[in-house]
Enzyme design. Structure first.
Site, PDB file in Angstrom:
ATOM      1  N   CYS A   1       0.813  -1.214   0.000  1.00  9.73           N
ATOM      2  CA  CYS A   1       0.000   0.000   0.000  1.00  9.73           C
ATOM      3  C   CYS A   1       0.850   1.269   0.000  1.00  9.73           C
ATOM      4  CB  CYS A   1      -0.959   0.024   1.181  1.00  9.73           C
ATOM      5  SG  CYS A   1      -0.179  -0.079   2.794  1.00  9.73           S
TER       6      CYS A   1
ATOM      7  N   ALA B   1      -3.330  13.370  24.977  1.00  8.12           N
ATOM      8  CA  ALA B   1      -4.250  12.447  25.647  1.00  8.12           C
ATOM      9  C   ALA B   1      -5.305  13.201  26.431  1.00  8.12           C
ATOM     10  CB  ALA B   1      -3.465  11.518  26.567  1.00  8.12           C
TER      11      ALA B   1
ATOM     12  N   ASN C   1      -6.690  11.089  15.241  1.00  8.30           N
ATOM     13  CA  ASN C   1      -6.613  12.366  15.931  1.00  8.30           C
ATOM     14  C   ASN C   1      -8.037  12.860  16.132  1.00  8.30           C
ATOM     15  OD1 ASN C   1      -5.870  14.894  16.947  1.00  8.30           O
ATOM     16  ND2 ASN C   1      -5.715  15.784  14.900  1.00  8.30           N
TER      17      ASN C   1
ATOM     18  N   GLU D   1     -11.809  12.973  18.824  1.00  3.31           N
ATOM     19  CA  GLU D   1     -12.614  12.418  19.904  1.00  3.31           C
ATOM     20  C   GLU D   1     -13.890  11.818  19.320  1.00  3.31           C
ATOM     21  OE1 GLU D   1     -11.335  12.515  22.887  1.00  3.31           O
ATOM     22  OE2 GLU D   1      -9.768  14.007  22.540  1.00  3.31           O
TER      23      GLU D   1
ATOM     24  N   VAL E   1      -8.841  36.639  26.390  1.00  2.15           N
ATOM     25  CA  VAL E   1      -7.631  37.362  26.023  1.00  2.15           C
ATOM     26  C   VAL E   1      -8.005  38.658  25.316  1.00  2.15           C
ATOM     27  CG1 VAL E   1      -7.389  36.219  23.763  1.00  2.15           C
ATOM     28  CG2 VAL E   1      -5.352  37.128  24.922  1.00  2.15           C
TER      29      VAL E   1
ATOM     30  N   GLY F   1     -16.689  28.560  20.958  1.00  2.00           N
ATOM     31  CA  GLY F   1     -17.954  28.903  20.306  1.00  2.00           C
ATOM     32  C   GLY F   1     -17.923  29.025  18.791  1.00  2.00           C
TER      33      GLY F   1
END
Length: 558
Positions: free
Chosen positions: A2, A32, A55, A57, A247, A322
């Site tokens: 491959c 992690a 990579n 969740e 910030v 957001g």
């Protein structure tokens, strides 16, 4: 064979975990968040014939594990479920995943592989090809630019298979075709969908917080977390008091608004100040890590980059943010000029499809540069389906009816009995992040760029940079830095271009003839809409500096 080399995760591959099968290499540098003790990658199925590096969740991994009763899991990692789903369903499992992800899966039984990216492109991914026939896949362009003859952005919502040698779109929601929806607006349905999206993102085994600018979107994220965190596993591990981060330049609009929200919600609030010089000094690092020369992305990434460094120093590894709301609800100020509900909706579709090259890129790379993960509940697949199914007539901005930008979202959380937010925050005018951190930030960036880019350089810009020719000195300045890090033609082609007003697409610039005379991605370019809009007749900070230089050269100052 491959012939794949995949590098996923953070940029420091010196500590990456690796796996090899024939001429196939998988490497992963892990940040992690879930199961940090045993979830190191690559991940495997029971007999190790399926190998995965991922990579992101997978928020519904526990539910998916229950649908795989005959499988034995080695770790508590949410991404391990990918290997077992493939073993059970082949390539047909993609739409089962609820989360943010980019992954490469190697099937050693026939030396084939698949690579895939999440629906919107919240996690970054690139694909490249070597002259000798190899295929390279990486979370960062830096993993490809020295070894690939050509590389490109891996398209969101797509899967690449070694057997087919091409991309196939797996994410096919109704809104993607830009057909005009007709569902009536139900504020409770919208509210509940967003609360569900926020709550599922509290899946974490590490300390976390919320990025709070004091604008509507981040404030709603914080308000929902505060209301629902009690009783979650995150609260059991880290307590019920939320940490919030903001910030800005001293005296910026965001700092004041964020403090108001934090006081209302009772968060442990952390306010970070930066100076214009701090930001200017970080520009090269920001461009290196974000891998773009897009003007508005760099303007907004710089304060986020500076803030992320301080957040990580406090031991926080995950933040909830957001991004995405303005694309779903037409929150940018230029939407005031949308000529019809049909064009309003099509523009939101165009904006969502491009998010992976702008706000998603910024939110991911500006934070991950310091080992922090950003999660974005507004871009939850289920919430997008609800938001984009609403008849766009409800989203149209109609001042005569009291409907400002994102009215449908504001109304959904306007609870008189148990307020989520103070009214002045719930109905605060849209501020783009690069504006809200302090209006002088952009003005000073333009002035700094003018000190490094001459008029003569601009005269020949189209010959030096024929693709995406810089239209301003600021754009030229960023382009020079980018090309120093990434000189390949493939690299420059990964960055989109075209005129933009207040973050519009090029198509929407045509909504107002006046905009073509003042093309700038800042929200203040929406003349006649933003309360602090640019005054086309007023002298700019740059003009003032030039005049002062001329006066000093004439010996007329003390």
């Amino acid at each position: 064979m491959c012939g794949i080399l995949a590098v996923l995760g953070c940029s420091d591959d010196s500590r990456a975990k690796r796996a090899r099968h024939g001429d196939c290499f998988l490497a992963h540098q892990r940040l992690a968040i879930v199961d940090p003790a045993s979830g190191d990658q690559p991940l495997y199925n029971e007999d190790e014939t399926i190998v995965v590096t991922a990579n992101g969740e997978i928020y519904n991994h526990e539910e998916l594990r229950k649908r795989l009763p005959g499988h034995r899991f080695r770790t508590g990692s949410d991404c391990e479920v990918i290997a077992h789903l493939y073993e059970e369903y082949g390539e047909g499992f993609m739409d089962m995943l609820d989360g943010i992800f980019s992954f490469v899966l190697l099937d050693t039984r026939d030396d084939s592989f698949i690579a895939a990216r999440d629906a919107i492109g919240i996690t970054p991914l690139y694909i490249g090809w070597g002259l000798e026939g190899s295929v390279w896949i990486s979370s960062e362009m830096k993993g490809l630019n020295d070894d690939c003859k050509r590389f490109e952005v891996f398209p969101p919502g797509h899967m690449y298979t070694s057997k087919g040698g091409s991309h196939e779109r797996w994410y096919k929601p109704p809104w993607y075709a830009e057909a005009i929806p007709s569902a009536p607006y139900d504020p409770l349905v919208l509210r509940e969908a967003f609360e569900k999206a926020v709550i599922k993102r509290l899946m974490t085994d590490v300390p976390f917080g919320v990025l709070l600018s004091g604008g509507l979107d981040s404030s709603l994220v914080a308000a929902v977390i505060c209301r629902h965190m009690a009783g979650t596993s995150a609260a059991e591990k880290w307590g019920t008091q939320l940490h919030s981060f903001c910030v800005g330049l001293e005296g910026s609009p965001d700092l004041k608004a964020a403090k108001d929200v934090a006081d209302h919600l009772g968060t442990v609030h952390h306010e970070f100040h930066f100076t214009v010089q701090d930001g200017i000094d970080a520009i090269e690092d920001v461009i290196y890590h974000t891998e773009t020369y897009d003007v508005t992305t760099i303007r907004a990434s710089t304060p986020m980059f500076l803030m992320s460094r301080k957040i990580k120093a406090m031991g926080v590894k995950m933040v909830i943010s957001g991004e995405g709301s303005d694309e779903l609800f037409g929150g940018y100020l230029y939407f005031h000029k949308a000529p019809s509900k049909e064009e309003f909706h099509r523009e939101t579709c165009r904006k969502i499809k491009a998010l992976h090259q702008y706000d998603c890129l910024r939110a991911n790379k500006a934070t991950s540069a310091w080992g922090v993960e950003a999660r974005v509940p507004f871009l939850d697949k289920g919430f997008i389906d609800v938001a984009m199914g609403i008849d766009p007539e409800w989203k149209m901005i109609k001042p005569d009816l009291g409907r400002i930008e994102k009215w449908v979202l504001r109304k959904a959380f306007d609870d008189e009995a148990k307020p989520y937010l103070p009214k002045h925050i719930l109905y605060r005018q849209k501020e783009q992040f690069s504006d809200g951190v302090g209006y002088s930030w952009i003005d000073e960036l333009k002035a700094h760029a003018a000190e490094h880019v001459s008029d003569k350089m601009m005269q020949h810009a189209e010959h030096i940079y024929p693709y995406n020719t810089p239209a301003t000195k600021e754009a030229y300045y960023y382009r020079m830095i980018f090309e120093n890090f990434f000189p390949q033609n493939s690299a420059r082609l990964t960055v989109p271009g075209g005129p933009s007003v207040a973050c519009s697409t090029a198509t929407a610039v045509e909504w107002d003839a006046q905009w073509s005379k003042n093309v700038d991605p800042s929200g203040r370019a929406a003349v006649g809409v933003h309360a602090s809009a640019y005054d086309p007749t007023a002298p700019s900070l740059l003009d003032a500096k030039h005049r002062m230089t001329e006066v000093k050269a004439s010996g007329l100052t003390g």
